[in-house]
Every structure is written in C-alpha cells, then in structure tokens.
Write an enzyme that holds these catalytic residues in place. Structure first.
Site, PDB file in Angstrom:
ATOM      1  N   PHE A 196      -1.427   8.456   4.288  1.00 21.31           N
ATOM      2  CA  PHE A 196      -2.189   9.164   5.339  1.00 21.31           C
ATOM      3  C   PHE A 196      -3.379   9.941   4.771  1.00 21.31           C
ATOM      4  CE2 PHE A 196       1.885   9.583   8.094  1.00 21.31           C
ATOM      5  CZ  PHE A 196       1.611   8.387   8.732  1.00 21.31           C
ATOM      6  N   SER A 198       5.895   5.219   8.705  1.00 23.56           N
ATOM      7  CA  SER A 198       5.204   4.933   7.451  1.00 23.56           C
ATOM      8  C   SER A 198       6.126   5.249   6.279  1.00 23.56           C
ATOM      9  CB  SER A 198       3.935   5.780   7.334  1.00 23.56           C
ATOM     10  OG  SER A 198       3.483   5.738   5.983  1.00 23.56           O
ATOM     11  N   ASN A 228       0.828  -1.212   0.000  1.00 22.78           N
ATOM     12  CA  ASN A 228       0.000   0.000   0.000  1.00 22.78           C
ATOM     13  C   ASN A 228       0.856   1.253   0.000  1.00 22.78           C
ATOM     14  OD1 ASN A 228      -0.478   1.955   2.491  1.00 22.78           O
ATOM     15  ND2 ASN A 228       0.186  -0.021   3.326  1.00 22.78           N
ATOM     16  N   ASN A 272       5.135   5.977   3.337  1.00 18.95           N
ATOM     17  CA  ASN A 272       4.363   6.638   2.282  1.00 18.95           C
ATOM     18  C   ASN A 272       4.241   8.154   2.404  1.00 18.95           C
ATOM     19  OD1 ASN A 272       3.883   4.160   0.985  1.00 18.95           O
ATOM     20  ND2 ASN A 272       2.309   3.696   2.511  1.00 18.95           N
ATOM     21  N   THR A 273       4.918   8.745   3.385  1.00 18.57           N
ATOM     22  CA  THR A 273       5.030  10.198   3.457  1.00 18.57           C
ATOM     23  C   THR A 273       6.513  10.520   3.284  1.00 18.57           C
ATOM     24  OG1 THR A 273       3.103  10.457   4.887  1.00 18.57           O
ATOM     25  CG2 THR A 273       4.734  12.221   4.965  1.00 18.57           C
ATOM     26  N   LYS A 316       5.864   3.875  17.095  1.00 16.53           N
ATOM     27  CA  LYS A 316       5.790   2.750  16.146  1.00 16.53           C
ATOM     28  C   LYS A 316       7.000   2.775  15.225  1.00 16.53           C
ATOM     29  CE  LYS A 316       2.604   0.418  13.008  1.00 16.53           C
ATOM     30  NZ  LYS A 316       1.198   0.375  12.564  1.00 16.53           N
ATOM     31  N   ASN A 338       5.788  -1.435  11.653  1.00 17.84           N
ATOM     32  CA  ASN A 338       5.042  -0.919  10.507  1.00 17.84           C
ATOM     33  C   ASN A 338       5.326  -1.820   9.284  1.00 17.84           C
ATOM     34  OD1 ASN A 338       3.610   0.955   8.791  1.00 17.84           O
ATOM     35  ND2 ASN A 338       4.112   2.540  10.282  1.00 17.84           N
TER      36      ASN A 338
HETATM   37  C1  LIG Z   1      -3.652  -0.121   3.753  1.00 14.18           C
HETATM   38  C2  LIG Z   1      -2.819   0.035   4.986  1.00 14.18           C
HETATM   39  C3  LIG Z   1      -2.778   1.264   5.641  1.00 14.18           C
HETATM   40  C4  LIG Z   1      -2.003   1.438   6.793  1.00 14.18           C
HETATM   41  N1  LIG Z   1      -2.001   2.658   7.433  1.00 14.18           N
HETATM   42  C5  LIG Z   1      -1.253   2.814   8.550  1.00 14.18           C
HETATM   43  C6  LIG Z   1      -1.249   4.055   9.249  1.00 14.18           C
HETATM   44  O1  LIG Z   1      -1.964   4.996   8.901  1.00 14.18           O
HETATM   45  N2  LIG Z   1      -0.448   4.177  10.343  1.00 14.18           N
HETATM   46  C7  LIG Z   1       0.349   3.128  10.769  1.00 14.18           C
HETATM   47  O2  LIG Z   1       1.069   3.279  11.765  1.00 14.18           O
HETATM   48  N3  LIG Z   1       0.335   1.944  10.152  1.00 14.18           N
HETATM   49  C8  LIG Z   1      -0.434   1.759   9.065  1.00 14.18           C
HETATM   50  N4  LIG Z   1      -0.435   0.536   8.437  1.00 14.18           N
HETATM   51  C9  LIG Z   1       0.425  -0.562   8.958  1.00 14.18           C
HETATM   52  C10 LIG Z   1      -0.341  -1.532   9.858  1.00 14.18           C
HETATM   53  O3  LIG Z   1      -0.845  -0.867  11.008  1.00 14.18           O
HETATM   54  C11 LIG Z   1       0.590  -2.685  10.301  1.00 14.18           C
HETATM   55  O4  LIG Z   1       1.670  -2.154  11.056  1.00 14.18           O
HETATM   56  C12 LIG Z   1       1.154  -3.467   9.124  1.00 14.18           C
HETATM   57  O5  LIG Z   1       0.192  -3.625   8.119  1.00 14.18           O
HETATM   58  C13 LIG Z   1       1.663  -4.848   9.540  1.00 14.18           C
HETATM   59  O6  LIG Z   1       0.639  -5.658  10.069  1.00 14.18           O
HETATM   60  P1  LIG Z   1      -0.138  -6.780   9.193  1.00 14.18           P
HETATM   61  O7  LIG Z   1       0.923  -7.647   8.559  1.00 14.18           O
HETATM   62  O8  LIG Z   1      -1.003  -7.501  10.189  1.00 14.18           O
HETATM   63  O9  LIG Z   1      -0.942  -6.056   8.190  1.00 14.18           O
HETATM   64  C14 LIG Z   1      -1.220   0.330   7.293  1.00 14.18           C
HETATM   65  C15 LIG Z   1      -1.278  -0.895   6.643  1.00 14.18           C
HETATM   66  C16 LIG Z   1      -2.055  -1.072   5.500  1.00 14.18           C
HETATM   67  C17 LIG Z   1      -2.071  -2.423   4.822  1.00 14.18           C
END
Ligand SMILES: Cc1cc2nc3c(=O)[nH]c(=O)nc-3n(C[C@H](O)[C@H](O)[C@H](O)COP(=O)(O)O)c2cc1C
Length: 329
Positions: A84, A149, A80, A151-152, A186, A215
């Site tokens: 934000f 993140s 992804n 993505n920023t 995080k 993350n």
């Molecule tokens: C579409 C998407 C959006 C996310 N947005 C955020 C976010 O806004 N802030 C954040 O700290 N992590 C964000 N994450 C990361 C998740 O909170 C998590 O740390 C990461 O996906 C790993 O866990 P998982 O393997 O169970 O998905 C995002 C993940 C995905 C897939």
C-alpha cells in the site's frame, strides 16, 4: 492525445448495469495499478469499462522497501509486496477533485480501493476505513474494502466475520446522505469456502453491493524452473495466470452459495476473452485485469470486450447479464 488512444484501443460497447451503475463494458482496471489516481482519464481511453483506483490508506506511506515487484515471466505471473504505497486519503481526494475540476472525469464508473495504514492497529481499523471513506465518498462511484492484501501485516485477519462486520458497520454509518455509495468487499483466494460463507452472511445485514473475487494469493505453483522458484520464494502476493483457476472456483462458490444475490467482480488471471467468459459464466457480473495488461499491453482490453461481444451473440443472448452464472454444474 487521449482521443488518439481511444480511437486505437476503445472497444464497441457491451453495456452492463450493476448496483445501480451503468458500465459501458464489463472489463475494469483492477486495484493497485493507479495507486495515486494519476491517470484517471487514461483508463477510459484504453477501453476499460470501469476503473478501481488505490489502494488508498488514511496515512501517506511509502510501502515496503524495493525491490517489491517481480515478474515470473515463464508463468505470466507477478509476485508483489508493494504494501500500500500511496499518498494518503487527502492527497487522493485532491487528485480526484482536480480531474473533476478540469472536466477530465471519465464516462465510466470510478471506484476506490480502501486499505489500512500499516501503523494503525486492527482495533482502530473500522474507524480508519470509515474516515478514509468519508473523505473520498463525494469523489467516487463505488468503494471496495480491501481486507485481503497479503502485504500489510495481519490485514487479512480483518476478513474474520466479527472484524469485518465492525468495519462494514462503521462504513455504512458514514454512508448516509443523498445517495448511498455501493460498498463491496474484496476477498483473498486463500480463504476457505466456510470463511467465504461467513462473509456472505454479512452481505444482507450490512447492505453490501457485491464482492470482488479475488486478490492475489500467498500460495505458489509447483515448478522445476529454477528462475521461477527463486521468484516464488519471495514474500508477497501472486497474480496472473497461476491464479486463474482458484479465483474462478471462489467466484463459482460465492455465486452458488448466494444464489446470485450479490454481484461479483471477477478478477485473477484473466488474459483473454475465454478467461473472462469463464469468470462470467461462473457468476461474475463484471471482471477486472491487472497482470495481463502488463504482459499483453493495452490492446488486451479491446480484445477481451470484442471476444465477449461475440460470445454473447453466439449464445443467443441479448445482454451479457444473461450469461452470468450459466456455467454452473
Ligand atoms: C503490483 C500489484 C499491486 C496491487 N495492489 C492492490 C491494491 O492496492 N489493492 C487491491 O485490492 N489489490 C491489489 N492488487 C491485486 C489486483 O487488484 C488483482 O486482484 C490481482 O492482481 C489479480 O488479478 P490479475 O491476475 O489480473 O493481476 C495488486 C496487484 C499487483 C500485481
């Protein structure tokens, strides 16, 4: 409606007490799924022991252009580059206030994930994080500072010790009053152990309540599968199965290095109770999921909690906390 959902999906309790909060079970919703705080009561009805809303930034912003979310199906992963997308601190505050006013606040801890607006410079980041924090502080049980993140642009530079120290100082300055809110950081799975150690050095002086690890990753798994390769060539963060091992390594390192001094929320590639148990015995006091919810559906929460309850019993423990960090060495 939510009563029926809860009857289907809510697991028996497996209570955990961490940073002064009581969690009905240790499986939480990871940040990024409810970026608008739109479904706050639903997460409890689906069985979650806590939820992390956001990421929220000071300014409302659209995020990166779509398409920005891709399933790497064969690997049970997601790439992804959302960036934000969220309605901003005031809109989130209004949404949270409304849930409270309507008497629909869930009986589990609710945290908010704080990010930095794209237009805000790194220099101005501490004040912006603090401003967002001040607006949301009365409406949340804990707060997660997201400096990880991918993505920023340049956000992850804020994991640097000096930059992070300034952010945490600004937050703690705004964290005085009747009761301190637990503040967690995080971290990215792509940090070196040395960089993680530097973050740990801030935990004591800046009164961190804990660390969320991890993350998404900017690394990609090797694959011969052409379809996966095309998805992995896209920019952004990778979550799901391929993240599991590195995320556990980071948790283990943080736990050993800090001698268990700071609670860790373990997240990354948890799909079942065995994965959650791996994180907990590596040192996580709580866990979170995102990608497995997408691939497995809502039944996954109950399945994980029940599997954890069985493991606690099988190991002769009375409480889950006794399992934390027992898998070292
Ligand atoms: C579409 C998407 C959006 C996310 N947005 C955020 C976010 O806004 N802030 C954040 O700290 N992590 C964000 N994450 C990361 C998740 O909170 C998590 O740390 C990461 O996906 C790993 O866990 P998982 O393997 O169970 O998905 C995002 C993940 C995905 C897939």
């Amino acid at each position: 409606m939510l009563d029926i959902t809860a009857a289907l999906y809510a697991p028996a309790e497996l209570p955990v007490e961490v940073f002064g909060l009581r969690f009905p079970n240790p499986v939480g919703l990871a940040a990024g799924l409810d970026k608008w705080a739109q479904a706050v009561p639903a997460w409890r009805a689906l069985g979650f022991g806590f939820s992390e809303l956001g990421g929220v930034t000071w300014h409302a912003q659209p995020g990166n252009p779509a398409p920005r979310l891709f399933r790497a199906q064969a690997d049970e992963a997601i790439v992804n580059s959302m960036g934000f997308n969220n309605p901003g601190a005031f809109a989130i505050a209004a949404a949270l206030a409304r849930w409270k006013l309507e008497g629909r606040w869930p009986d589990h801890p609710v945290g908010v994930n704080l990010g930095k607006s794209k237009i805000t410079s790194l220099k101005d980041a501490p004040e912006e994080y603090a401003a967002t924090f001040r607006v949301l502080r009365p409406l949340m049980d804990f707060c997660v500072v997201n400096v990880s993140s991918p993505n920023t642009p340049n956000l992850r530079q804020l994991q640097d010790k000096t930059a992070l120290d300034e952010i945490l100082a600004a937050l703690q300055e705004s964290n005085t009053g009747a009761a301190d809110i637990p503040i967690l950081v995080k971290v990215a799975p792509d940090l070196s152990f040395l960089a993680l150690d530097e973050i740990l050095e801030l935990a004591g002086p800046r009164r961190l309540a804990g660390i969320v690890a991890t993350n998404t990753t900017i690394t990609r798994p090797e694959t011969e599968d052409a379809r996966l390769r095309a998805i992995y060539a896209r920019p952004g963060g990778l979550s799901g199965r391929p993240l599991r091992q590195r995320s556990t390594e980071v948790i283990r390192h943080l736990y050993v290095q800090s001698r268990g001094a700071w609670p860790i929320i373990g997240v990354g590639g948890i799909f079942d109770a065995a994965d959650a148990w791996e994180k907990i015995t590596a040192g996580a006091s709580l866990v979170q999921i995102y990608t497995s919810l997408i691939y497995r559906g809502p039944g996954v929460v109950k399945e994980i909690v029940q599997g954890l309850r069985e493991r606690v019993k099988q190991n002769g423990f009375q409480r889950l906390a006794q399992a934390v960090g027992t898998g070292q060495g």
